[in-house]
Design a protein around this motif. Structure first.
Motif, short mmCIF file in Angstrom:
data_model
loop_
_atom_site.label_atom_id
_atom_site.label_comp_id
_atom_site.label_asym_id
_atom_site.label_seq_id
_atom_site.Cartn_x
_atom_site.Cartn_y
_atom_site.Cartn_z
N SER A 1 0.84 -1.19 0.00
CA SER A 1 0.00 0.00 0.00
C SER A 1 0.87 1.25 0.00
N LEU A 2 0.31 2.33 -0.47
CA LEU A 2 1.02 3.60 -0.55
C LEU A 2 1.30 4.13 0.85
N SER A 3 2.55 4.54 1.10
CA SER A 3 2.89 5.13 2.39
C SER A 3 3.28 6.59 2.19
N ILE A 4 2.98 7.39 3.20
CA ILE A 4 3.30 8.81 3.14
C ILE A 4 3.68 9.26 4.55
N SER A 5 4.74 10.05 4.64
CA SER A 5 5.21 10.49 5.95
C SER A 5 5.61 11.96 5.90
N VAL A 6 5.57 12.58 7.07
CA VAL A 6 5.92 14.00 7.19
C VAL A 6 7.03 14.14 8.22
N SER A 7 8.04 14.93 7.90
CA SER A 7 9.13 15.19 8.84
C SER A 7 9.34 16.69 8.98
N ILE A 8 10.02 17.07 10.05
CA ILE A 8 10.27 18.48 10.33
C ILE A 8 11.76 18.70 10.57
N SER A 9 12.26 19.82 10.07
CA SER A 9 13.65 20.19 10.34
C SER A 9 13.74 21.70 10.58
N PRO A 10 14.60 22.15 11.48
CA PRO A 10 15.40 21.29 12.36
C PRO A 10 14.52 20.59 13.38
N SER A 11 15.02 19.48 13.90
CA SER A 11 14.26 18.73 14.91
C SER A 11 14.47 19.38 16.27
N GLY A 12 13.73 18.93 17.25
CA GLY A 12 13.85 19.49 18.60
C GLY A 12 12.87 20.62 18.82
N GLU A 13 13.19 21.49 19.77
CA GLU A 13 12.29 22.58 20.14
C GLU A 13 12.13 23.57 18.99
N ARG A 18 12.41 31.43 14.33
CA ARG A 18 13.27 30.57 13.51
C ARG A 18 12.56 30.11 12.25
N SER A 19 13.33 29.55 11.32
CA SER A 19 12.77 29.01 10.09
C SER A 19 12.58 27.50 10.24
N VAL A 20 11.43 27.00 9.77
CA VAL A 20 11.10 25.58 9.91
C VAL A 20 10.68 25.02 8.56
N ASN A 21 11.15 23.81 8.25
CA ASN A 21 10.77 23.13 7.02
C ASN A 21 9.98 21.86 7.34
N LEU A 22 8.83 21.70 6.69
CA LEU A 22 8.07 20.45 6.76
C LEU A 22 8.25 19.75 5.42
N THR A 23 8.60 18.46 5.47
CA THR A 23 8.85 17.71 4.23
C THR A 23 7.93 16.50 4.16
N CYS A 24 7.34 16.30 2.99
CA CYS A 24 6.42 15.19 2.75
C CYS A 24 7.11 14.17 1.84
N GLY A 45 -0.20 25.46 1.60
CA GLY A 45 0.96 25.47 0.70
C GLY A 45 0.98 24.28 -0.24
N LYS A 46 1.89 24.36 -1.21
CA LYS A 46 2.09 23.30 -2.21
C LYS A 46 3.55 22.89 -2.22
N GLY A 47 3.81 21.70 -2.74
CA GLY A 47 5.18 21.25 -2.92
C GLY A 47 5.61 20.24 -1.87
N GLU A 48 6.69 19.54 -2.18
CA GLU A 48 7.18 18.49 -1.28
C GLU A 48 7.63 19.06 0.06
N THR A 49 8.18 20.28 0.04
CA THR A 49 8.64 20.94 1.27
C THR A 49 7.86 22.23 1.49
N TYR A 50 7.38 22.40 2.71
CA TYR A 50 6.66 23.62 3.09
C TYR A 50 7.53 24.36 4.10
N THR A 51 7.93 25.59 3.76
CA THR A 51 8.84 26.37 4.59
C THR A 51 8.10 27.51 5.28
N MET A 52 8.34 27.63 6.58
CA MET A 52 7.80 28.75 7.35
C MET A 52 8.97 29.56 7.88
#
Length: 207
Positions: A1-13, A18-24, A45-52
């Motif tokens: 089955s199709l899997s999808i995950s989301v990660s955040i960088s930098p990790s931690g607090e 600060r600038s934060v990236n969410l990646t799909c 937002g759109k795209g594989e990475t969402y930057t704030m």
């Protein structure tokens, strides 16, 4: 089955400013054609990475990524963003307001902070040393007071709030007959007056 995950960088607090990236990421075959980001139910937002950039407290919440290709789409699990920030919107409320009779007044300090405020410190305007601590403070005498709220990410001071009509916890009253002569006119104070006297305490006498 199709899997999808989301990660955040930098990790931690995640600290405000600060600038934060969410990646799909997805293992779709054929590859994903579109990524869409949601905060709650709103598309943000759109795209594989969402930057704030310069993330703020209003960016806290749950984020999801939706990936789609020609065979369909899938929504990721939610990623919770908890933005940490120093105290802001620090203010003082006073109870009872205005003139008080025979007792001190209670001042309460309020603030928006994450994590919550750890220390409240009270100052009297014109002085450099603290006069009290804690969420609330009983002002024993007239003057202007302000509080400083602090957590591990910083501090902020409130505007000063004036406290009127209190002297060492009680009003000074006097049963006196006081007469004032000004430019030949005679004024008499009320038999029961509060300290200090003001122009409104005197009534011009006829003649």
């Amino acid at each position: 089955s199709l899997s999808i995950s989301v990660s955040i960088s930098p990790s931690g607090e995640i600290v405000e400013g600060r600038s934060v990236n969410l990646t799909c990421r997805s293992d779709a075959n054929p590859p994903v054609q579109n990524y869409t980001w949601f905060k709650g139910t709103s598309s943000v937002g759109k795209g594989e990475t969402y930057t704030m950039k310069k993330i703020s407290s209003v960016d806290s919440g749950e984020y999801k990524c939706r990936s789609s290709n020609e065979h369909g789409e899938k929504l990721s699990e939610a990623l919770t963003l908890n933005v940490l920030y120093p105290p802001k919107s620090v203010s003082v409320s006073i109870s009872p307001s205005g003139e008080t009779e025979g007792s001190s007044v209670n001042l309460t300090c309020s603030s928006d902070a994450n994590p919550p405020v750890q220390n409240y410190t009270w100052f009297k305007e014109g002085g450099s040393s603290p006069v009290g601590s804690g969420h609330s403070y009983r002002a024993p005498q007239r003057g202007s007071y302000y509080c400083e709220a602090q957590n591990e990410y910083g501090s902020q001071k409130s505007a000063a709030v004036p406290v009127k009509g209190v002297i060492d916890g009680k009003h000074i009253t006097a049963a006196l007959h006081i007469t004032l002569v000004l430019n030949g006119d005679q004024y008499t104070a009320s038999p029961l007056i509060r300290h200090p006297l003001t122009r409104q305490d005197f009534v011009k006498q006829p003649g």
